[in-house]
Design an enzyme around this catalytic site. Sequence first.
Site, short mmCIF file in Angstrom:
data_model
loop_
_atom_site.label_atom_id
_atom_site.label_comp_id
_atom_site.label_asym_id
_atom_site.label_seq_id
_atom_site.Cartn_x
_atom_site.Cartn_y
_atom_site.Cartn_z
N ASP A 1 1.99 4.04 2.66
CA ASP A 1 0.61 3.95 2.35
C ASP A 1 1.38 6.33 2.25
O ASP A 1 1.15 7.06 2.12
CB ASP A 1 -0.34 4.67 3.44
CG ASP A 1 -1.97 5.52 2.73
OD1 ASP A 1 -1.68 5.53 1.76
OD2 ASP A 1 -2.49 5.67 4.02
N HIS B 1 1.13 -1.14 -0.09
CA HIS B 1 0.31 -0.20 -0.22
C HIS B 1 0.98 1.62 0.18
O HIS B 1 1.52 1.67 1.24
CB HIS B 1 -0.99 -0.13 1.19
CG HIS B 1 -1.52 1.35 1.48
ND1 HIS B 1 -3.19 0.90 2.06
CD2 HIS B 1 -1.72 1.87 1.04
CE1 HIS B 1 -4.07 1.91 1.55
NE2 HIS B 1 -3.17 2.82 1.12
N GLU C 1 -7.65 1.26 -4.48
CA GLU C 1 -8.48 2.16 -3.09
C GLU C 1 -8.85 3.32 -2.62
O GLU C 1 -8.36 4.17 -3.03
CB GLU C 1 -6.70 2.83 -2.08
CG GLU C 1 -7.49 3.23 -0.79
CD GLU C 1 -6.26 4.12 0.31
OE1 GLU C 1 -6.04 4.14 1.17
OE2 GLU C 1 -5.63 4.51 -0.47
N LEU D 1 -5.09 13.66 7.68
CA LEU D 1 -3.59 12.53 7.72
C LEU D 1 -4.23 12.44 6.05
O LEU D 1 -5.23 11.58 5.89
CB LEU D 1 -3.16 12.16 8.66
CG LEU D 1 -2.92 12.07 9.79
CD1 LEU D 1 -3.34 10.36 10.92
CD2 LEU D 1 -0.78 12.57 9.44
N GLY E 1 3.97 6.27 14.16
CA GLY E 1 3.87 6.67 14.97
C GLY E 1 2.69 8.28 15.26
O GLY E 1 2.65 8.64 15.83
N ILE E 2 2.90 8.19 14.09
CA ILE E 2 1.81 9.47 13.67
C ILE E 2 -0.21 8.57 13.84
O ILE E 2 -0.39 9.73 14.03
CB ILE E 2 2.66 10.61 12.43
CG1 ILE E 2 4.08 11.02 13.14
CG2 ILE E 2 1.27 11.57 12.78
CD1 ILE E 2 4.32 11.33 11.94
N HIS E 3 -0.11 8.49 12.48
CA HIS E 3 -1.22 7.37 12.32
C HIS E 3 -1.55 7.07 13.43
O HIS E 3 -3.01 6.86 13.20
CB HIS E 3 -0.71 6.33 11.10
CG HIS E 3 -1.09 7.63 9.94
ND1 HIS E 3 0.11 7.82 9.06
CD2 HIS E 3 -1.99 7.60 8.56
CE1 HIS E 3 -0.01 9.10 8.41
NE2 HIS E 3 -1.56 8.14 7.73
#
Length: 373
Positions: free
Chosen positions: A262, A51, A119, A295, A237-239
Amino acid sequence: MKIKNIKIILEDKIIESGIEIKDGKIQKIGFVEDGIDYSNYYLAPGFIDQHTHGAHGSDAMDGTIENLEEIAISLLKEGTTSFLATTMTMEEDKIKKAIQAVNDYKSDRGANILGVHFEGPFINKEKKGAQKEENIKVPSIDFIKRVNVGNQIKIVTIAPETKGALEVIRYLKDNNIVASIGHTAATANEVLEAIKAGATQVTHAYNAMSPFTHRQIGVVGAMLLYDELKAELICDGIHVSKEAIQLLLKNKGISNIFLITDAMRAKDIDETISELGGQAVYIKDNSARLEDGTLAGSILKMIDGIKNIIKFTNVSLVEAIRMASTNPAKNIGVYENKGSIAVNKDADLVILDQNLKVVKTIVAGKVLFENNN
């Protein structure tokens, strides 16, 4: 090519040994007398990103062979040797053009393009994320047939609660295409119906899906509850928070998680304003967001996702590599040739130093990237 005294990362352990490569395949794993000495280095199977939208200023939706090659070459720097070019919720002709380009792509200068992750546009507008609402479509088998040039579609992200979705999921199962639950406001019961129809995974775990509560567990709860579902994970560590990653790992296990990036076109270039799916994306603090703060993919490199999952969960290097290589290879049907280090498999390999820096990336037995820094 012959390499000796290197730490080879197998599916279940690390061995210090040698490897011989010939005609793009792994010929031998064992004692090598006259190879290049790589003591204190690791040899890993090439990473497979199922992805990813883009990198280095290019996006799969640009729909050209030249842009695909830009992405494929750029991904070598992070140890990725194969990927699925990921499309977006855009107009049908643009989606078809993007898939046509993947079908026509023949270059051997970068990572292998193994097909397409479709997607959108079969998503729920309530959970559209960074996808354009005006281009969202009712799930349709005919739509897939019209755009699926050369049968390049390997994964379809779909909201199972939308009209016609279950029929499409059954079609995907019958045609060996992975049905992935994503960009969805489904209930747990609707997820269960999708599983019965043939859905086997979720798209970017926790993101763009109905949340867990104690009265309605949503897609997040269903993802954690049902063993039939595997999960993509953007481990930046963000999503997803460290604790949510630990919870996912505890419930799904090593074999049921795919590390993905992604990533979008702003990865690997220095810019502050980029684009995704026809929308402006702002790059700041290691994240990519729309103007409203949503995001919009990531700028994560696969090797950094591997380092992060080790740091966040204390999994072993062997286990982290399985999530980046072996699991996606099995998921999209290429495990016979890719995803692990074994005799007669494709020589898609990554040499890492002790700090897990990518030193060399090898595709079909050829060194296509070398880090001399």
